[in-house]
Structures are given as C-alpha cells and as structure tokens.
Design an enzyme around this catalytic site. Structure first.
Site, mmCIF file in Angstrom:
data_model
loop_
_atom_site.group_PDB
_atom_site.id
_atom_site.type_symbol
_atom_site.label_atom_id
_atom_site.label_comp_id
_atom_site.label_asym_id
_atom_site.label_seq_id
_atom_site.Cartn_x
_atom_site.Cartn_y
_atom_site.Cartn_z
ATOM 1 N N CYS A 126 0.671 -1.128 -0.051
ATOM 2 C CA CYS A 126 -0.039 0.082 0.077
ATOM 3 C C CYS A 126 0.983 1.219 -0.091
ATOM 4 O O CYS A 126 2.211 1.310 0.435
ATOM 5 C CB CYS A 126 -0.896 0.195 1.255
ATOM 6 S SG CYS A 126 -2.317 1.102 1.148
ATOM 7 N N ASP A 169 -6.515 -2.385 11.364
ATOM 8 C CA ASP A 169 -5.157 -1.626 11.379
ATOM 9 C C ASP A 169 -4.853 -0.769 12.797
ATOM 10 O O ASP A 169 -5.582 -1.061 13.860
ATOM 11 C CB ASP A 169 -5.641 -0.338 10.252
ATOM 12 C CG ASP A 169 -4.024 0.323 9.733
ATOM 13 O OD1 ASP A 169 -2.921 -0.126 10.236
ATOM 14 O OD2 ASP A 169 -4.221 1.413 9.209
HETATM 15 O O1 LIG Z 1 -0.444 4.970 4.833
HETATM 16 C C1 LIG Z 1 -0.973 6.158 4.864
HETATM 17 O O2 LIG Z 1 -0.278 7.022 4.992
HETATM 18 C C2 LIG Z 1 -2.235 6.245 5.345
HETATM 19 C C3 LIG Z 1 -3.022 7.302 5.441
HETATM 20 C C4 LIG Z 1 -4.204 7.742 5.662
HETATM 21 C C5 LIG Z 1 -5.245 6.586 5.435
HETATM 22 C C6 LIG Z 1 -4.746 5.356 5.221
HETATM 23 C C7 LIG Z 1 -3.311 4.984 5.118
HETATM 24 N N1 LIG Z 1 -2.721 3.972 4.835
HETATM 25 C C8 LIG Z 1 -3.597 2.787 4.619
HETATM 26 C C9 LIG Z 1 -2.921 1.507 4.427
HETATM 27 O O3 LIG Z 1 -3.710 0.642 3.932
HETATM 28 C C10 LIG Z 1 -1.693 1.169 5.156
HETATM 29 O O4 LIG Z 1 -1.089 0.205 4.283
HETATM 30 C C11 LIG Z 1 -1.919 0.612 6.439
HETATM 31 O O5 LIG Z 1 -2.288 1.581 7.368
HETATM 32 C C12 LIG Z 1 -0.650 -0.037 7.326
HETATM 33 O O6 LIG Z 1 0.361 1.077 7.307
HETATM 34 P P1 LIG Z 1 1.678 0.487 7.975
HETATM 35 O O7 LIG Z 1 1.641 0.572 9.309
HETATM 36 O O8 LIG Z 1 2.706 1.790 7.464
HETATM 37 O O9 LIG Z 1 2.251 -0.507 7.130
#
Ligand SMILES: O=C(O)c1ccccc1NCC(=O)[C@H](O)[C@H](O)COP(=O)(O)O
Length: 218
Positions: A8, A130
C-alpha cells in the site's frame, strides 16, 4: 491457506512494478485523505497508477473522503477494484455506500474497535484491521495485539486483512498470531516516505506467501 498480500501507499510506477513482480496480490494508492502523509497522491495520479496495474492484480484506492457522494465520484474517476475506506459509518450507511459504488468495499477498522466487526459482517466485502493514528489515518508503522485481532475475526464470514506495523521481519509471526486472509504493509517496506525499498517489498511478499501458519498457543 496462502495469505494474500497488499502493498500500500504506492506513489511511483516503478514501485508498483516491483510489487507486482514480487507477487503482490493487491496494490494500494492513497488519495483524498485529510491527514499529512507522504503516501498521498492526487486523484488523477491515483487513477493513472492503478490503470498501469496488469490483469489479475487487485487495485485498491484508499481514502478518508467524506460522504457517499464524494466517494462515489472518486470511484467513478479512479475505477479501483476495491475501495478501502478509513472513516465512520454505521451498518446502514456502509450498506448504502456499497450499493452506490461499483468497487468492493474494504472497511478499515482500528484494532481497538475489532470487537465491533460482527456488526458490519456481510455488509462490507472485507475488513482491514489496522493500528490507526489519533486522526484516524493509517500508515503508522505501529503494531497491535495480533492475537486479539485474530480472536475478533475468527467467526466472521468477511475476510480480514491484517495491517499496522508489519515488516518483512515480523509478518510471519503476525500471520501465526492472527490467521488473517491477507496482510497489508505501507511504511514497513519503505526506503523513505512514499518510496518503496525493492528488497524489502520482495522479502515481505516472499515471506508472507511461503509461510505455513503454526497456531500460537498461550
Ligand atoms: O499510509 C498512509 O499514510 C495512510 C494515510 C491515511 C489513511 C490510510 C493510510 N494507509 C492505509 C494502509 O492501508 C496502510 O497500508 C496501513 O495503514 C498500514 O500501514 P503501515 O503501518 O505503515 O504498514
């Protein structure tokens, strides 16, 4: 079961290609979020990025957009296979949203609210559990109690995607603990904000997909 993998927060075609070549099942781009993140792209860029994905790879638009009308407009413009929504809504509102859009709805829920998943089971197409920021955004890089998420998901009909702080190093333990349908990562495979690290992407996908789950007993 082989775990599905979503990479993502892609902002560049070359990172998207890396994810696809590594064997990712789904790729996500982020647009229309009211939070500061290096992973957000303009809506037209989101459309271009997802349009460059080959067949058999699921395209996901991640948004926090406000209101069914705006979300419908985004889906019409970007045409993702899946709309990942980080926001509020009761079961009726989410049901209305599903009826309005041509994409499947992946509803993002904070791990602290995972006990409420059954309320939306069968209404939305899938859940993403999440570790959100206080402003509701994702991409925090923070893990949560995977076993608790696994317990909250165990009896659901809808598939659950585990997210939040996953990395190539911890993804196998996360799968063991939560037994998810899929795993999702954004910041855990980055070289810099919004820029993926190719080796980390390949390692994450390979480890998640080849892993055969061993049940965690406490
Ligand atoms: O990733 C972002 O910055 C974000 C911002 C606002 C809404 C959603 C967002 N990400 C969504 C996702 O699916 C991410 O992959 C998920 O939150 C996991 O993130 P991480 O902990 O960095 O792997």
């Amino acid at each position: 079961m082989t775990v599905r993998v979503k990479i993502c927060g892609l902002t560049r075609e070359r990172d998207l290609e890396t994810a696809v070549e590594a064997g990712a099942d789904a790729i996500g781009v982020i647009a229309d979020v009211p939070v500061e993140t290096p992973r957000e792209v303009p809506v037209d860029r989101a459309a271009d990025l997802l349009a460059s994905a080959p067949p058999f790879v699921t395209t996901v638009l991640v948004t926090m957009a406000d209101g069914g009308e705006r979300i419908e407009e985004l889906v019409e413009t970007v045409e993702p296979d899946v709309l990942q929504f980080h926001g509020d809504g009761d079961a009726d509102e989410l049901g209305d949203l599903c009826a309005r859009i041509d994409s499947d709805l992946l509803f993002a829920v904070g791990a602290d609210d995972a006990s409420s998943l059954s309320r939306y089971d069968g209404v939305v197409d899938a859940f993403l559990v999440d570790t959100p920021a206080v402003d509701g955004g994702g991409g925090t890089g923070r893990t949560h109690d995977w076993e608790r998420t696994g317990a909250a998901s165990a009896d659901l009909d809808s598939p659950v995607v585990l997210a939040g702080g996953l990395t190539p190093e911890n993804v196998e333990s996360a799968i063991d603990a939560a037994d998810p349908f899929g795993v999702d990562v954004a910041s855990g495979v980055e070289a810099d904000g919004g820029i993926k690290d190719g080796d980390a992407v390949r390692s994450f996908v390979a480890r998640a997909k080849r892993h055969h789950r061993t049940e965690v007993t406490t």
